[in-house]
Design an enzyme around this catalytic site. Structure first.
Site, PDB file in Angstrom:
ATOM      1  CG  HIS A  88      -0.337  -0.002   2.550  1.00  0.00           C
ATOM      2  ND1 HIS A  88      -0.115   1.139   3.283  1.00  0.00           N
ATOM      3  CD2 HIS A  88       0.113  -1.023   3.325  1.00  0.00           C
ATOM      4  CE1 HIS A  88       0.439   0.831   4.445  1.00  0.00           C
ATOM      5  NE2 HIS A  88       0.590  -0.475   4.495  1.00  0.00           N
ATOM      6  CG  ASP A  90      -3.085   3.734   2.625  1.00  0.00           C
ATOM      7  OD1 ASP A  90      -2.500   2.707   2.231  1.00  0.00           O
ATOM      8  OD2 ASP A  90      -3.989   3.725   3.481  1.00  0.00           O
ATOM      9  CD  GLU A 155      -2.675  -1.704   5.784  1.00  0.00           C
ATOM     10  OE1 GLU A 155      -2.641  -2.653   6.580  1.00  0.00           O
ATOM     11  OE2 GLU A 155      -2.324  -0.532   6.109  1.00  0.00           O
ATOM     12  CD  GLU A 156      -1.663   2.371   7.516  1.00  0.00           C
ATOM     13  OE1 GLU A 156      -2.324   1.870   8.441  1.00  0.00           O
ATOM     14  OE2 GLU A 156      -0.437   2.219   7.397  1.00  0.00           O
ATOM     15  CG  HIS A 215     -29.802   9.820  45.468  1.00  0.00           C
ATOM     16  ND1 HIS A 215     -29.225   9.014  46.433  1.00  0.00           N
ATOM     17  CD2 HIS A 215     -29.599  11.104  45.869  1.00  0.00           C
ATOM     18  CE1 HIS A 215     -28.696   9.772  47.365  1.00  0.00           C
ATOM     19  NE2 HIS A 215     -28.916  11.068  47.058  1.00  0.00           N
TER      20      HIS A 215
END
Length: 461
Positions: A88, A90, A155-156, A215
């Site tokens: 890849h 990226d 890919e990232e 509460h």
């Protein structure tokens, strides 16, 4: 191996050019997660495509709904296997910028390492295979095998568009073996082949109690507290021996062989150094297994995030209405994520206390994979790495998951060779990411040798 004399000389003569090419690609801030870098992602794709095209490979940019995919192929070689190289272009965002010694997209050499975002993950490792291809074509005149390159830009961020391409382009991408370099050696000067990966099954559990916060003094003891319930339910997933309590969870687990346990034990793994590096005083996990065995080849359960109740400054005596957690199981080969999900749902439904409504969200899953250490492709890679790095690789598994490896196996019927040239301290995804230039060149030489080692094997298709 007569061709290797001219190849070696070419690799020596072009070391500076190879490094210059890598620096060019690293200067492109191809951050796939950031829409403002869409043009940079295209620029990186065009850079890779142009380099492959200039080598004479039939090259195209495959447009997708996101960033383009680079595809290239050399001519078929009769009688030799077809190899698909995946990688890849990226990269991860560079944040936090103030923790970088030098700017992330200005490649800088320090102490023999090249520092830049994407240096090891994955631009540098991808280029080792492109440069080895260049060496064969320009010094020998031909490649000994057919190579197909599949270099994506997402890919990232999950590879969604690549997965869609694999649904429709199986014939185009048909191959005998996939080669991926996007991982690490076992240690400095200790190359490795990763032959197994764990899978994953990821979930989000949401618990709803009363319709609004109450509460804790007025209602405590009369209403089930969702955070208390969540703590008990999560604790019930694993016993004090580190064994996961989902029904049938271990039925399909592929056990480690004596051969594998012996190989892991022989690795130069320093338990104390490992603990010191990550800042813990002890390593823990499933009883009866070593740290490497548990990390690489045994299933695990980990809570990844948890929420519920008051988180602000000071105290607030509240009985919260909601609670939730994200958690994951790392799976080993033969375990089915869907079967794990069904068993988990059965367990949580059974132990969910009165007054709590449960919602279990199945986020994503992928099975683990393991390759035979005796396959001819594995042995070819062993010889190639020995030529490139000067020593035989060790065989390791990886505790993480690479879903695309499973996808290649399912869609293309091809195993993957995971040949990582990086180091585990390369800071992939972190500040000051680096790649050893010595390992960059060793990776190119190992890749060049791999094509010849694979060429003598008979194709399976």
């Amino acid at each position: 191996m007569a061709d290797f004399a001219s190849l070696d000389q070419y690799l020596t003569d072009h070391r500076r050019q190879f490094e210059d090419d890598l620096c060019q690609l690293l200067r492109i801030p191809s951050v796939s997660a950031d829409r403002s870098h869409a043009a940079d992602c295209r620029h990186a794709a065009e850079w890779v495509s142009g380099h492959l095209s200039r080598l004479g490979l039939a090259t195209e940019l495959i447009e997708t709904a996101g960033h383009p995919i680079v595809y290239a192929e050399s001519p078929p070689v009769p009688g030799a296997p077809t190899v698909l190289v995946y990688g890849h272009y990226d990269v991860q965002p560079a944040d936090p910028l103030d923790q970088w010694t030098t700017p992330p997209f200005e490649p800088t050499v320090r102490d023999g390492n090249l520092y830049a975002r994407g240096a090891t993950d994955d631009k540098g490792q991808v280029l080792t295979h492109i440069h080895s291809t260049q060496a064969w074509i320009e010094s020998v005149g031909r490649l000994p095998v057919q190579l197909k390159f599949l270099i994506e830009g997402e890919e990232e961020v999950g590879s969604e568009n690549l997965s869609k391409l694999l649904e429709t382009a199986a014939d185009k991408l048909a191959c005998d073996i996939v080669v991926i370099s996007d991982s690490s050696q076992f240690g400095p000067d200790l190359p490795a082949i990763t032959y197994g990966l764990r899978g994953i099954a990821y979930f989000e559990l949401r618990l709803q109690g009363p319709q609004h916060d109450l509460h804790s003094g007025t209602f405590g003891g009369g209403v089930t507290n969702p955070v208390n319930a969540l703590a008990r339910m999560l604790a019930a997933l694993v016993d004090d021996q580190g064994r996961i309590q989902i029904p049938g969870f271990y039925d399909d687990v592929l056990p480690l062989t004596d051969r594998e346990r012996g190989q892991f034990a022989a690795l130069p793994f320093d338990e104390r150094a490992f603990q010191a590096r990550i800042g813990v005083e002890a390593a823990t996990g499933e009883v009866g297994y070593t740290t490497l065995e548990r990390r690489w080849a045994r299933p695990t359960c980990d809570i990844n995030g948890i929420w519920g109740g008051y988180q602000g400054e000071g105290g607030k005596t509240v009985l919260p209405a909601k609670a939730g957690a994200k958690f994951s199981f790392r799976l080993v080969p033969r375990q089915d994520p869907q079967r794990v999900a069904a068993g988990l749902r059965e367990l949580l439904t059974r132990i969910c206390p009165p007054g709590i409504r449960l919602e279990l969200v199945e986020m994503h899953g992928a099975p683990g994979v393991v390759a035979s250490l005796d396959s001819p492709y594995m042995q070819a890679a062993t010889r190639a790495i020995e030529r490139g790095f000067g020593r035989q690789p060790v065989y390791i598994r990886e505790g993480g998951s690479i879903p695309i490896v499973t996808t290649f196996s399912e869609r293309l019927g091809a195993d993957s060779l995971l040949l990582g040239w990086g180091l585990d301290d390369d800071n992939a995804h972190g500040p000051n990411e680096k790649f050893s230039l010595a390992d960059f060149h060793r990776g190119i030489r190992a890749s060049a040798s791999l094509w010849q080692e694979l060429a003598v094997l008979a194709p399976s298709t």
